[in-house]
Design a protein around this motif. Structure first.
Motif, PDB file in Angstrom:
ATOM      1  N   ARG A 194       0.827  -1.208   0.000  1.00 55.65           N
ATOM      2  CA  ARG A 194       0.000   0.000   0.000  1.00 55.65           C
ATOM      3  C   ARG A 194       0.862   1.260   0.000  1.00 55.65           C
ATOM      4  N   LEU A 195       1.860   1.281   0.870  1.00 59.04           N
ATOM      5  CA  LEU A 195       2.690   2.474   1.004  1.00 59.04           C
ATOM      6  C   LEU A 195       3.449   2.768  -0.286  1.00 59.04           C
ATOM      7  N   SER A 222       2.761   1.776  -3.309  1.00 62.93           N
ATOM      8  CA  SER A 222       1.812   2.151  -4.356  1.00 62.93           C
ATOM      9  C   SER A 222       1.408   3.611  -4.219  1.00 62.93           C
ATOM     10  N   GLN A 223       1.197   4.055  -2.985  1.00 60.74           N
ATOM     11  CA  GLN A 223       0.865   5.458  -2.739  1.00 60.74           C
ATOM     12  C   GLN A 223       1.983   6.392  -3.174  1.00 60.74           C
ATOM     13  N   GLN A 224       3.214   5.884  -3.120  1.00 57.71           N
ATOM     14  CA  GLN A 224       4.375   6.681  -3.521  1.00 57.71           C
ATOM     15  C   GLN A 224       4.645   6.610  -5.021  1.00 57.71           C
ATOM     16  N   LEU A 241      -5.416  -1.630  -4.982  1.00 55.16           N
ATOM     17  CA  LEU A 241      -4.355  -0.846  -5.611  1.00 55.16           C
ATOM     18  C   LEU A 241      -4.654  -0.493  -7.058  1.00 55.16           C
ATOM     19  N   ASN A 280      -1.527  -0.934 -11.420  1.00 50.10           N
ATOM     20  CA  ASN A 280      -0.468  -0.529 -10.505  1.00 50.10           C
ATOM     21  C   ASN A 280       0.243  -1.687  -9.820  1.00 50.10           C
TER      22      ASN A 280
END
Length: 260
Positions: free
Chosen positions: A25-26, A28-30, A51, A55
């Motif tokens: 998650r982290l 992917s957020q970046q 996600l 991605n």
């Protein structure tokens, strides 16, 4: 154009839950492309929905099976154009009990997943890591790699092996501009620790309960750093020092704490 479309990429084992999921998650957020691998197909499908299929790549993987690992790496390579910025060998299993009361087959299974699985991952992923500038080979060890813990003897042994392997390869892989590091988590709120362990954990100190996102943040920090061992929480570094300086004293303290 590949699925990753030139983005930096991370390959995560044990990605369907806990620390692996939070790391997926982290990153992917970046804006990173995420390869998520696990034996839990339902968990992977849920993660992919979260996600977005563009991605991430999700793929069933038993890390103890070298053939499965080779297939997973090949799929990831196709998706990223041969790039792997981080290999996160995170998959692991733990079983709790006295050494002499646990079936040998269960203990050998821990070795297959926690150690052989890591060897499979590093060996198979190394060509991609070597082809990617400033790549990081990152592995989940454990606070039990600071001192062998009673009731999880073989688990602790596998994590000591992972720690030593990381130290050795951090020098060997300088030849390829590939960095190596590991994380040594304490009691993390995932599906692995027994509920009674979480319930009885102290509110503060090195054995307090830590959320899985803290390990994910550590992976992110490790990519920006040359630090070899990452302790979560950081106070566990003191335990590592104590194990080296006064192992008998720490041994007796752990035995008394666990009423052995």
């Amino acid at each position: 154009m590949t699925q990753a479309m030139g983005r930096q990429s991370i390959f995560i084992t044990g990605a369907a839950s806990g620390m692996g999921r939070e790391t997926a998650r982290l990153f992917s957020q970046q804006g990173w492309f995420v390869g998520a691998f696990d034996v839990d197909r339902a968990g992977l499908e849920a993660l992919q929905t979260e996600l977005g299929a563009d991605n991430c790549l999700v793929h069933a993987l038993d890390v103890s099976d070298k053939g499965q690992f080779e297939a997973a790496i090949a799929a990831f390579s196709t998706a990223t154009g041969g790039r792997m910025d981080i290999l996160f060998n995170n998959a692991g299993i733990a079983m709790r009990g006295f050494f002499d009361e646990m079936p040998l087959e269960d203990q050998l299974r821990m070795i297959q997943v926690n150690l052989v699985g890591v060897l499979n991952g590093i060996y198979t992923a190394l060509p991609l890591l070597k082809a990617t500038p400033n790549a990081l080979c990152f592995t989940t060890s454990s606070s039990s790699a600071t001192m062998g813990m009673p009731l999880i003897a073989v688990y602790a042994a596998t994590k000591h092996a992972v720690k030593g392997l990381t130290e050795a390869l951090s020098n060997e892989f300088r030849r390829f501009d590939v960095r190596c590091a590991d994380v040594l988590p304490g009691l993390i709120r995932t599906g692995m620790p027994a509920e009674d362990m979480l319930a009885s954990a102290p509110p503060k100190g090195p054995f307090r309960v830590i959320e899985a996102i803290e390990v994910a943040r550590t992976v992110w920090e490790a990519y920006q750093s040359e630090t070899l061992h990452w302790f979560v929480p950081s106070e566990l570094a003191d335990l590592d020092k104590a194990a080296g300086n006064t192992p008998e004293q720490l041994r007796d303290k752990l035995g008394a704490h666990m009423k052995i």
